[in-house]
Each structure stands twice: as structure tokens, then as C-alpha cells.
Motif scaffolding. Structure first.
Motif, PDB file in Angstrom:
ATOM      1  N   GLU A 432       0.825  -1.200   0.000  1.00  0.00           N
ATOM      2  CA  GLU A 432       0.000   0.000   0.000  1.00  0.00           C
ATOM      3  C   GLU A 432       0.863   1.254   0.000  1.00  0.00           C
ATOM      4  O   GLU A 432       0.590   2.218  -0.724  1.00  0.00           O
ATOM      5  CB  GLU A 432      -0.927  -0.001   1.221  1.00  0.00           C
ATOM      6  N   LEU A 433       1.915   1.241   0.811  1.00  0.00           N
ATOM      7  CA  LEU A 433       2.800   2.398   0.857  1.00  0.00           C
ATOM      8  C   LEU A 433       3.516   2.589  -0.477  1.00  0.00           C
ATOM      9  O   LEU A 433       3.665   3.710  -0.956  1.00  0.00           O
ATOM     10  CB  LEU A 433       3.824   2.232   1.978  1.00  0.00           C
ATOM     11  N   LEU A 434       3.968   1.487  -1.076  1.00  0.00           N
ATOM     12  CA  LEU A 434       4.668   1.592  -2.359  1.00  0.00           C
ATOM     13  C   LEU A 434       3.746   2.143  -3.440  1.00  0.00           C
ATOM     14  O   LEU A 434       4.168   2.962  -4.267  1.00  0.00           O
ATOM     15  CB  LEU A 434       5.226   0.228  -2.761  1.00  0.00           C
ATOM     16  N   ARG A 435       2.492   1.738  -3.433  1.00  0.00           N
ATOM     17  CA  ARG A 435       1.540   2.279  -4.407  1.00  0.00           C
ATOM     18  C   ARG A 435       1.331   3.783  -4.174  1.00  0.00           C
ATOM     19  O   ARG A 435       1.262   4.573  -5.119  1.00  0.00           O
ATOM     20  CB  ARG A 435       0.207   1.544  -4.307  1.00  0.00           C
ATOM     21  N   ASP A 436       1.239   4.153  -2.904  1.00  0.00           N
ATOM     22  CA  ASP A 436       1.070   5.574  -2.598  1.00  0.00           C
ATOM     23  C   ASP A 436       2.281   6.375  -3.077  1.00  0.00           C
ATOM     24  O   ASP A 436       2.129   7.460  -3.664  1.00  0.00           O
ATOM     25  CB  ASP A 436       0.882   5.774  -1.093  1.00  0.00           C
ATOM     26  N   TYR A 437       3.474   5.859  -2.817  1.00  0.00           N
ATOM     27  CA  TYR A 437       4.670   6.589  -3.231  1.00  0.00           C
ATOM     28  C   TYR A 437       4.768   6.685  -4.755  1.00  0.00           C
ATOM     29  O   TYR A 437       5.060   7.756  -5.305  1.00  0.00           O
ATOM     30  CB  TYR A 437       5.940   5.925  -2.679  1.00  0.00           C
ATOM     31  N   LEU A 438       4.516   5.588  -5.447  1.00  0.00           N
ATOM     32  CA  LEU A 438       4.662   5.576  -6.904  1.00  0.00           C
ATOM     33  C   LEU A 438       3.658   6.501  -7.586  1.00  0.00           C
ATOM     34  O   LEU A 438       3.878   6.928  -8.722  1.00  0.00           O
ATOM     35  CB  LEU A 438       4.510   4.147  -7.443  1.00  0.00           C
ATOM     36  N   SER A 439       2.580   6.821  -6.902  1.00  0.00           N
ATOM     37  CA  SER A 439       1.620   7.771  -7.482  1.00  0.00           C
ATOM     38  C   SER A 439       2.198   9.186  -7.533  1.00  0.00           C
ATOM     39  O   SER A 439       1.655  10.057  -8.226  1.00  0.00           O
ATOM     40  CB  SER A 439       0.318   7.777  -6.675  1.00  0.00           C
ATOM     41  N   LEU A 440       3.317   9.422  -6.838  1.00  0.00           N
ATOM     42  CA  LEU A 440       3.922  10.748  -6.778  1.00  0.00           C
ATOM     43  C   LEU A 440       5.047  10.942  -7.786  1.00  0.00           C
ATOM     44  O   LEU A 440       5.381  12.088  -8.105  1.00  0.00           O
ATOM     45  CB  LEU A 440       4.493  11.014  -5.373  1.00  0.00           C
ATOM     46  N   VAL A 441       5.646   9.853  -8.255  1.00  0.00           N
ATOM     47  CA  VAL A 441       6.880   9.970  -9.038  1.00  0.00           C
ATOM     48  C   VAL A 441       6.568  10.230 -10.511  1.00  0.00           C
ATOM     49  O   VAL A 441       6.628   9.345 -11.357  1.00  0.00           O
ATOM     50  CB  VAL A 441       7.772   8.725  -8.877  1.00  0.00           C
ATOM     51  N   ARG A 442       6.230  11.456 -10.777  1.00  0.00           N
ATOM     52  CA  ARG A 442       6.018  11.930 -12.137  1.00  0.00           C
ATOM     53  C   ARG A 442       6.394  13.401 -12.156  1.00  0.00           C
ATOM     54  O   ARG A 442       6.356  14.086 -11.139  1.00  0.00           O
ATOM     55  CB  ARG A 442       4.566  11.728 -12.576  1.00  0.00           C
ATOM     56  N   TRP A 443       6.768  13.890 -13.321  1.00  0.00           N
ATOM     57  CA  TRP A 443       7.215  15.278 -13.416  1.00  0.00           C
ATOM     58  C   TRP A 443       6.067  16.248 -13.173  1.00  0.00           C
ATOM     59  O   TRP A 443       6.197  17.201 -12.424  1.00  0.00           O
ATOM     60  CB  TRP A 443       7.849  15.520 -14.783  1.00  0.00           C
ATOM     61  N   ASP A 444       4.952  15.971 -13.805  1.00  0.00           N
ATOM     62  CA  ASP A 444       3.780  16.806 -13.566  1.00  0.00           C
ATOM     63  C   ASP A 444       3.140  16.412 -12.235  1.00  0.00           C
ATOM     64  O   ASP A 444       2.968  15.227 -11.948  1.00  0.00           O
ATOM     65  CB  ASP A 444       2.765  16.648 -14.697  1.00  0.00           C
ATOM     66  N   ILE A 445       2.784  17.382 -11.449  1.00  0.00           N
ATOM     67  CA  ILE A 445       2.272  17.122 -10.105  1.00  0.00           C
ATOM     68  C   ILE A 445       0.781  16.787 -10.149  1.00  0.00           C
ATOM     69  O   ILE A 445      -0.028  17.528 -10.717  1.00  0.00           O
ATOM     70  CB  ILE A 445       2.500  18.347  -9.204  1.00  0.00           C
ATOM     71  N   ASP A 446       0.447  15.645  -9.543  1.00  0.00           N
ATOM     72  CA  ASP A 446      -0.948  15.283  -9.326  1.00  0.00           C
ATOM     73  C   ASP A 446      -1.309  15.759  -7.913  1.00  0.00           C
ATOM     74  O   ASP A 446      -0.965  15.106  -6.917  1.00  0.00           O
ATOM     75  CB  ASP A 446      -1.111  13.769  -9.466  1.00  0.00           C
ATOM     76  N   ALA A 447      -1.961  16.899  -7.833  1.00  0.00           N
ATOM     77  CA  ALA A 447      -2.237  17.520  -6.539  1.00  0.00           C
ATOM     78  C   ALA A 447      -3.019  16.598  -5.608  1.00  0.00           C
ATOM     79  O   ALA A 447      -2.740  16.537  -4.401  1.00  0.00           O
ATOM     80  CB  ALA A 447      -2.999  18.832  -6.749  1.00  0.00           C
ATOM     81  N   ALA A 448      -3.975  15.861  -6.163  1.00  0.00           N
ATOM     82  CA  ALA A 448      -4.792  14.971  -5.325  1.00  0.00           C
ATOM     83  C   ALA A 448      -3.929  13.883  -4.683  1.00  0.00           C
ATOM     84  O   ALA A 448      -4.099  13.552  -3.499  1.00  0.00           O
ATOM     85  CB  ALA A 448      -5.908  14.357  -6.161  1.00  0.00           C
ATOM     86  N   SER A 449      -2.987  13.302  -5.457  1.00  0.00           N
ATOM     87  CA  SER A 449      -2.114  12.246  -4.924  1.00  0.00           C
ATOM     88  C   SER A 449      -1.205  12.798  -3.840  1.00  0.00           C
ATOM     89  O   SER A 449      -1.018  12.167  -2.786  1.00  0.00           O
ATOM     90  CB  SER A 449      -1.288  11.631  -6.050  1.00  0.00           C
ATOM     91  N   TRP A 450      -0.627  13.972  -4.057  1.00  0.00           N
ATOM     92  CA  TRP A 450       0.254  14.555  -3.055  1.00  0.00           C
ATOM     93  C   TRP A 450      -0.522  14.901  -1.778  1.00  0.00           C
ATOM     94  O   TRP A 450      -0.055  14.619  -0.667  1.00  0.00           O
ATOM     95  CB  TRP A 450       0.945  15.796  -3.614  1.00  0.00           C
TER      96      TRP A 450
END
Length: 501
Positions: A432-450
Motif C-alpha cells: 500500500e505504501l509503495l503504491r502511494d509513493y509511486l503515485s507521486l513519481v512523475r514530473w507533472d504534479i498530481d495535486a490529489a495524490s500529493w
């Protein structure tokens, strides 16, 4: 010579002939080991560039202090009740002891020595197969220059990481199976391999290929030997502190969803660097052309051919297997090159020149070491100054750190600044934590994920790559955070409690 005799000699056979070849092949070992060690040593700073080296050293220190292998991580605040499967505990201990007594130079020497043994063993396999010393020298030198894949740093395969144990033992298993003599030693080697790196599972495809070919040939003696070796290796696997749980650790690595975001598990084309990858591409194409041209040759052991082709395709699928293609293809390449060389290339004068060049290479080694020694250090992605600032100002924070600095943070602070995640991935962290972290690793920011991750884990500090401007804009301009510290490669953002959301 009839077809049956050809078939029976397709492996490594006649001991007397092999002995004669080895007596004329000393210059090959001297030349290869000397110049390859110069090459590896000159890349000393790159050898220390693996992002996970930091936590491996910290884990080795921890095991030596406690006198046991820990099953619960002491450095992260996000683990919950997740069990930590340290598949490389013995390598960590060895690296820790070397670092304590010889610094980073000792670790580099370990890597270079492993590379030298691999080169020597591949040369031994080539000479034993009947290839000329010059052909073996060309093939092994090319393979050993290419398989480390330094142009794809940090996804390297002769670097300061437990992966070198798998590289080394895979070559030893391959060579002993080709020789068909010391198969009974393989389970003993497996006891060491299983405690050094999770890649020990590679032993079974190697044994399976040799056992399958023996079965097709109705070579019952060798088929029985390979089966006994396989059973012995399976039993030997349980001689480790994790017991049968070692398979859970391997399962957490192989086929896990996190692999899609780790460079070494992605395709060759994703990791390909131009022009740096051109020599490897040319080598692979040359292998394919020579294999097709001499497809009916019985000089090449069938097992060596199958393993080379198998790992060529696997390497295109996942980059980490490319290194094994280069190593396993060295024997077929040496025998194919033999067809192309003029006979005079095997003359005494040529071998004497190789020996003289090898002696020169040996003399170059101390000078090479003196040149690179000042640069032997961990990557600067997280410096000592960065770590000291974090210890002084973020030791009680819930710090969301970038994956690539996690191992360095563990090494430099030893848990005084708890980490969010690091390269141990699924062997230490919940899915679960790894999925949460991987949702952040992109150049464009997904505000909802952060926002979700920050709220869910109570994050009040973020340690991220300095060059990530969209994240700076999101945290500072949109969420009212402060860029509190800026290092050479990282920035520390802290949450301002009074700032409006």
C-alpha cells in the motif's frame, strides 16, 4: 569425424587436451585480468554509485552490532508490521567490515576482484572448449567490457552491490556444468550464494538447461548428476537465517508491480544510451550473425548456445539480464571467432606479446588506483552537510524522501532521521505504501495524490530532487510550504502550520 563423434565432443571434454590448452593460455589470463582490472578500477567512482549501497553498509553494521539478522526495519516510520527480508545480509556484513577497515577502497577492491574472477573463469571456459588463446582473449575481453553496462549508471552490473555475487556464482555454475566434473560442489556454493543475494534462483535455469540437454542426448550419467546437483541446491537454500521465508523475499522482488518503475527491471530499449550502448548492440548483432552462419557447428556446446540466446531475449525484455547474455555468449563467440582468425594469430610471438602487454597492465594497476582513490566516495546526491542539517532540523519530522536518497539517508543518519521509503522496495515496505509513493513519481504534479499522501502519513517535510520545479511550485506557491534548505542536488520543504490550505 562422424556425426556421433561430433555430438559427443560438443561439450568440454578431453582433459589432456584441455590441460595443454591451459598451459598455452597463461598469457590470456594475465592479459585479460590485468587490463580488465585497470578498466574496472579506473571506473572506481562509478562502482560506488549504486543508490542502495548506503543501506547495505548500514545493514551490515547493524547485523554486526546485534549479532543477528534483524527481521524488523529500524530506520523507517512507514513499515507498520511489515517484515524485512534482507536477502543480502552476508554481503552487507562483508561490505561493512571492509568499509570499517579499508574504507571505500576496500569495497572497490572487492568489486574489482570479483570482476577478475569472472574474467578468469570465462577465459577458462573458452580455452577448455577448444578455442584458441587469441579468440578467447577477444571474446572474453569484449564481454567483460560490456556486461558492467557503465553507460547505464546507476543500473550497472559490476558495482558495489550484492548483485556481483549473482554475477560471479552464475558464471561459476555455468563453467562447472560445462566441465561436467565438480557438480557435487554446486550445493556447497549455493549455501554462500543464498546468503549473499536473492539472485540465487538463477542457478536452477542454468542447471535446467544442462539437465534438459543431457536428457535429450540420453546422457543418463550427466542427467543424474545435474538432477542431484539441483536437489542439493534446493536443500542448501534453507541454510540461511530466513529459512523458507527466503522465498517470500524473492517473491517480493520478482514480478512485483514496483518493478515497472525500477530502471533495471525495464526493457533494454528504455535503458539504452546512445552512443554509449552502440558497442553492446554491435556485439549482440555480431553474435546473431555468427550464430546463424555457423549454426551447424558442433564445436559450440549446445548448452552455451541456448543460454546465450535465452538471456539475449530476456535482456531485451528486462535490462538486468543483458549482462548474463554478454557473459554466457563468450564461449560461442570465442569458437566462432576462431573460424575467422588466420592460423598465424595463434603463434608463439602473438602469445608472447599478450603476456608482455599483460605485465604492463599489472604495472599500471597501482598508478590507476592512486589516480582514482581521492574520488572514491558515495554519490553526492545526499552529502554529509545535507545529512547534518537534516539531523539538526528534521529528526522528529515525518519526512517524505525521494526513493534514490533513501539508502544514503539511512547510511548517513542511521535512523536519526526516519525515512519514508528506499530501494529495498517490497522486501521491506508494504504494498500500500509503495503504491502511494509511486503515485507521486512523475514530473507533472498530481495535486490529489500529493495531498492524499501528505495527509495519510502526516508528512510535514519533503526531501526531493532540487531540479523538480513543478513540485517546488506546488508546495511553496500552492500549499504555503517553505523551501527551508537547498543542497547541491536536494531541497528540503517544510510545512508551515499557520499557512492556509
Amino acid at each position: 569425424m562422424d556425426a556421433r563423434e561430433d555430438w559427443s565432443r560438443s561439450g568440454i571434454g578431453d582433459a589432456q587436451a584441455a590441460s595443454e590448452r591451459h598451459s598455452h593460455g597463461v598469457e590470456v589470463y594475465v592479459f585479460l585480468i590485468a587490463f580488465l582490472c585497470v578498466f574496472y578500477l579506473s571506473n572506481g567512482p562509478l562502482l560506488l554509485g549504486h543508490y542502495d549501497l548506503g543501506w547495505h553498509l548500514a545493514a551490515g553494521d547493524l547485523i554486526r552490532q546485534r549479532g543477528e539478522v534483524p527481521f524488523q526495519d529500524p530506520w523507517a516510520f512507514t513499515l507498520g508490521d511489515k517484515r524485512w527480508y534482507n536477502l543480502s545480509w552476508l554481503w552487507d556484513v562483508m561490505a561493512s567490515a571492509l568499509y570499517q577497515h579499508a574504507g571505500f577502497a576496500g569495497i572497490v577492491f572487492l568489486v574489482v576482484a570479483s570482476g577478475a574472477i569472472i574474467a578468469g573463469y570465462l577465459a577458462f571456459c573458452g580455452l577448455s572448449s577448444g578455442a584458441s588463446p587469441v579468440a578467447v582473449c577477444i571474446a572474453v575481453f569484449a564481454a567483460c567490457l560490456l556486461y558492467p553496462c557503465y553507460e547505464a549508471s546507476p543500473n550497472m552490473y559490476l558495482a558495489a552491490s550484492p548483485n556481483i555475487a549473482t554475477m560471479l556464482f552464475a558464471v561459476v555454475f555455468y563453467g562447472e556444468c560445462l566441465r561436467r566434473r565438480h557438480w557435487f560442489l554446486l550445493p556447497l556454493m549455493m549455501v554462500a550464494w543464498v546468503n549473499l543475494h536473492g539472485g540465487f534462483m538463477l542457478a536452477f535455469p542454468i542447471l535446467g538447461v544442462f539437465g534438459g540437454i543431457a536428457l535429450l542426448r540420453r546422457d543418463w550419467v550427466n542427467f543424474r548428476n545435474y538432477c542431484f546437483a539441483g536437489v542439493g541446491c534446493f536443500i542448501a537454500i534453507f541454510a540461511n537465517p530466513l529459512g523458507w521465508h527466503v522465498y517470500e523475499g524473492v517473491r517480493a522482488t520478482l514480478g512485483h508491480f514496483v518493478q515497472a518503475d525500477i530502471g533495471e527491471w525495464r526493457s533494454y530499449f528504455f535503458n539504452m544510451e546512445l552512443p554509449g550502448s552502440l558497442p553492446g548492440i554491435i556485439y549482440a548483432l555480431t553474435f546473431v550473425v555468427l550464430e546463424l552462419r555457423y549454426r551447424n557447428s558442433t564445436r559450440v556446446p549446445l548448452e552455451a548456445r541456448l543460454l546465450a540466446w535465452l538471456f539475449l531475449f530476456l535482456g531485451l525484455y528486462q535490462f538486468r539480464y543483458t549482462a548474463f547474455f554478454f557473459m554466457f555468449s563468450s564461449v560461442p563467440m570465442a569458437l566462432h571467432i576462431d573460424h575467422l582468425l588466420p592460423k598465424r594469430m595463434s603463434s608463439f610471438e602473438v602469445r608472447r606479446a599478450m603476456l608482455a602487454a599483460g605485465i604492463v597492465g599489472i604495472l599500471l594497476l597501482p598508478f590507476t588506483f592512486m589516480q582514482v582513490r581521492p574520488a572514491l566516495a558515495l554519490p553526492d546526491m545526499l552529502s554529509e552537510d545535507d545529512a547534518r542539517y537534516l539531523e539538526a532540523h528534521a529528526s522528529h519530522a515525518h519526512l517524505l524522501n525521494h526513493w534514490n536518497v533513501g539508502g544514503l539517508l539511512i547510511f548517513r543518519t542511521r535512523g536519526s532521521v526516519p525515512v519514508f521509503v528506499d530501494g529495498r522496495a517490497a522486501t521491506a515496505y508494504p504494498d500500500e505504501l509503495l503504491r502511494d509513493y509511486l503515485s507521486l513519481v512523475r514530473w507533472d504534479i498530481d495535486a490529489a495524490s500529493w495531498d492524499k499522501v501528505i495527509g495519510k502519513y502526516g508528512i510535514n517535510a519533503v526531501l526531493w530532487v532540487r531540479a523538480h520545479d513543478p513540485l517546488r511550485h506546488f508546495l511553496v506557491s500552492e500549499r504555503g510550504w517553505k523551501e527551508e534548505y537547498t543542497g547541491t542536488y536536494v531541497s528540503l520543504y517544510t510545512r508551515q502550520e499557520a499557512a492556509p490550505r
